[in-house]
Design a protein around this motif. Structure first.
Motif: not given
Ligand code: FE2
Ligand code: AKG
Length: 269
Positions: A146, A148, A203
């Motif tokens: 994903h 953020d 990440h």
């Molecule tokens: Fe994250």
């Protein structure tokens, strides 16, 4: 980074996080998330039958603005948890302000340009992550790939146990362990504000068989009334605007995340 938050203080919040997750389940359950609520202790909210679950326990608490705190989910044990989290939040606010100003200057923009979009009532969400040892690390992921949904995330990773990896050119790279360091990770909303000059990296967290791992992510999210869009000074004929204006992006992000999709695609023009 020289963040003005001392090693001793980072150590304190790290230890309190460890102590919280080491408590008996019934003690942790006192902070349990309620159905439909994101705040509190628990695991993934189930949004669909085919959702891939993360190998993780977590405590999710909104820490700023203070009137958004739901104190019933804040642990009473270990002692000092709440006071330390409050102090951590306040110190990080100072850090974020400096960081946004520096980011604007680095792009030769007026220094408050990102801070204005971030807003006075910007939200800070603390996510304490706990990854138990996993018998099948080859099959099970701690946190799915994903990026953020925040503007910026201040991450305190585990001091001893690796697990965080970043994707670059189709390959996963381990984030090295650097003790007493806050890792600043850019979120999608910074990518939007910078018109794609800064990228929010994809990440994930992998599991391992032997050791448990913890981390603390502080997601810094623009206020819910704020319109987030590429800064005027970064849009030109040579560099056309790449993203739409978004509001309440973090809410959209949660749904996309659970489907394993990248939210930023919804913001592309
Ligand atoms: Fe994250
Ligand atoms: O555990 C980590 O190091 C990363 C956590 C993370 O990516 C997240 O909570 O969004």
């Amino acid at each position: 980074m020289n963040h003005g938050i001392t090693e001793a203080f980072l150590d304190k919040i790290y230890k309190l996080t460890k102590q919280f997750f080491a408590l008996p389940t019934e003690e942790k359950q006192k902070c349990a998330r309620e159905t439909g609520s994101i705040q509190g202790y628990g695991n993934d909210m189930i949004l669909s039958d085919d959702q891939v679950l993360d190998w993780i326990d977590r405590l999710f608490l909104t820490t700023y603005p203070e009137d958004k705190r739901q104190l019933k989910f804040w642990p009473q044990v270990p002692t000092g948890f709440s006071d330390t989290l409050h102090e951590y939040t306040m110190r990080q606010r100072v850090l974020i302000e400096k960081f946004f100003k520096a980011m604007a200057r680095s792009l030769e923009l007026e220094e408050n340009c990102f801070l204005k979009m971030y807003g006075e009532n910007a939200i800070m969400n603390a996510r304490f992550n706990f990854f138990p040892p996993c018998p099948r690390p080859d099959k099970v992921i701690g946190i799915k790939p994903h990026a953020d949904g925040s503007a910026v995330t201040l991450l305190l990773p585990d001091k001893d146990v690796e697990g965080l990896q970043f994707l670059k050119d189709g390959k996963w790279y381990k984030a090295p362990i650097v003790p007493d360091t806050i890792l600043i990770n850019l979120g999608d909303q910074m990518e939007i504000m910078s018109n794609g000059i800064y990228k929010s990296p994809v990440h994930r967290v992998v599991t391992n068989r032997e050791k448990e791992r913890i981390s603390l992510a502080m997601f810094c999210v623009p206020g819910p009334d704020k319109e987030v869009q590429p800064a005027d000074g970064l849009v030109s004929e040579a560099r056309p605007r790449l993203y739409k204006t978004v509001t309440k992006y973090a809410e959209l992000h949660y749904k996309y995340y659970q489907q394993g999709r990248r939210t930023i695609e919804a913001a592309l023009i």
